[in-house]
Design an enzyme around this catalytic site. Structure first.
Site, mmCIF file in Angstrom:
data_model
loop_
_atom_site.group_PDB
_atom_site.id
_atom_site.type_symbol
_atom_site.label_atom_id
_atom_site.label_comp_id
_atom_site.label_asym_id
_atom_site.label_seq_id
_atom_site.Cartn_x
_atom_site.Cartn_y
_atom_site.Cartn_z
ATOM 1 N N ARG A 238 0.849 -1.181 0.000
ATOM 2 C CA ARG A 238 0.000 0.000 0.000
ATOM 3 C C ARG A 238 0.892 1.242 0.000
ATOM 4 N NH1 ARG A 238 -3.348 -2.780 -1.655
ATOM 5 N NH2 ARG A 238 -5.421 -3.249 -0.796
ATOM 6 N N LEU B 295 -3.025 25.188 4.853
ATOM 7 C CA LEU B 295 -2.500 23.969 5.455
ATOM 8 C C LEU B 295 -2.419 24.079 6.977
ATOM 9 C CD1 LEU B 295 0.511 23.288 3.049
ATOM 10 C CD2 LEU B 295 -1.681 22.083 3.071
ATOM 11 N N GLU C 243 -5.741 35.673 3.677
ATOM 12 C CA GLU C 243 -6.088 35.544 2.258
ATOM 13 C C GLU C 243 -7.106 36.574 1.787
ATOM 14 O OE1 GLU C 243 -4.977 31.023 1.023
ATOM 15 O OE2 GLU C 243 -7.087 31.571 1.081
ATOM 16 N N GLU D 180 -6.085 32.030 8.233
ATOM 17 C CA GLU D 180 -6.138 32.012 6.779
ATOM 18 C C GLU D 180 -7.203 32.968 6.240
ATOM 19 O OE1 GLU D 180 -4.132 30.727 4.752
ATOM 20 O OE2 GLU D 180 -2.964 29.384 6.021
ATOM 21 N N PRO E 210 -9.168 8.755 -0.066
ATOM 22 C CA PRO E 210 -8.682 7.816 0.944
ATOM 23 C C PRO E 210 -8.115 6.521 0.396
ATOM 24 C CG PRO E 210 -11.081 7.877 0.920
ATOM 25 C CD PRO E 210 -10.618 9.001 0.042
ATOM 26 N N GLY E 211 -8.188 6.318 -0.921
ATOM 27 C CA GLY E 211 -7.570 5.140 -1.490
ATOM 28 C C GLY E 211 -6.055 5.190 -1.484
ATOM 29 N N ARG F 257 -3.586 26.880 -9.803
ATOM 30 C CA ARG F 257 -3.172 25.597 -9.250
ATOM 31 C C ARG F 257 -2.280 24.897 -10.266
ATOM 32 N NH1 ARG F 257 -3.320 25.747 -3.917
ATOM 33 N NH2 ARG F 257 -5.420 26.019 -3.036
ATOM 34 N N GLU G 30 -0.204 34.792 -2.913
ATOM 35 C CA GLU G 30 -1.247 35.750 -2.570
ATOM 36 C C GLU G 30 -1.247 36.955 -3.492
ATOM 37 O OE1 GLU G 30 0.630 34.198 -0.467
ATOM 38 O OE2 GLU G 30 -0.732 33.138 0.883
ATOM 39 N N ALA H 165 -8.489 29.091 2.287
ATOM 40 C CA ALA H 165 -8.057 27.824 2.874
ATOM 41 C C ALA H 165 -6.570 27.866 3.167
ATOM 42 C CB ALA H 165 -8.370 26.658 1.923
#
Length: 222
Positions: free
Chosen positions: A52, A93, A112, A108, A130-131, A79, A158, A91
């Site tokens: 895995r 981290l 932002e 944030e 989640p895989g 992105r 930013e 958003a």
């Protein structure tokens, strides 16, 4: 012998949800600044082992910030992996040691889009994929907004952000039109509309978050 470790030659006896997927061994493949890739050997129900590969992530928070006119604050952000700009929620981290997810969300929102909020609650928790990764995001609902001003100087990313307010119903239309595809934004906007319509109730801002990623953060403390 089967070439696929998950398809053994002998029939597998069904364990009906009772098998313990024990990690037999684990090794690092890559460790970077915001994620790590490890390879685990896991005990499978048929008696064999399966590899895995898991991407460890810091986790993140996002904010559905609604003003008094029920407009939501969105940002247009480039992105790199998708090579285009996306409409997203404010958003960030969970990359500050010891900082709670709620305080990260507050920070944030200010950094932002230059806003603070009086009322906070939890809308949804999202497991990104989640895989193969433990990446998860908590999406907050923030109301009672006030201007606090953007910090100076801004960072590299930013400097290119576009901030705009949309009617919440219009933002939901953008979700179904494929104009908003970011997972926390999609789930957060739909959840916010359900809350405003009285179809759902948000959780307390400090609600337990059982799936918050911890493995990557623990590396920095070793």
């Amino acid at each position: 012998m089967s070439a696929n470790p998950e398809q053994p030659d002998a029939p597998v006896t069904r364990t009906n949800g009772r098998h313990e997927f024990t990690t037999v061994s684990s090794s690092d493949v890559y460790v970077g600044g915001i994620l790590a890739l490890r390879a685990d050997e896991v005990a499978m129900p048929g008696g064999g082992r399966s590899r895995r590969e898991v991407v460890e992530h810091q986790g993140a928070v996002a904010v559905v910030a609604l003003d008094e006119r029920e407009r939501v604050v969105l940002i247009h952000q480039y992105r790199y992996p998708l090579d285009r700009r996306l409409w997203e929620l404010p958003a960030g981290l969970l990359d500050v040691a010891g900082e709670s997810p709620l305080n990260t969300a507050r920070r944030e929102l200010a950094e932002e889009v230059g806003l603070a909020a009086e009322e906070w609650s939890v809308l949804v928790d999202v497991a990104a994929s989640p895989g193969f990764t433990d990446q998860a995001e908590r999406v907050y609902l923030a109301r009672g907004l006030s201007e606090v001003g953007l910090p100076e100087p801004v960072g590299d990313e930013e400097a290119d952000l576009v901030v705009r307010r949309f009617e919440l119903d219009r933002a939901v239309e953008m979700v179904f039109a494929g104009e908003i595809v970011n997972a926390p934004a999609v789930s957060g906007l739909l959840a916010a509309r359900a809350v405003l319509r009285g179809e759902a109730r948000p959780r307390e801002p400090e609600a337990e978050w059982g799936d918050r990623p911890t493995r990557f953060a623990a590396r920095s403390r070793r």
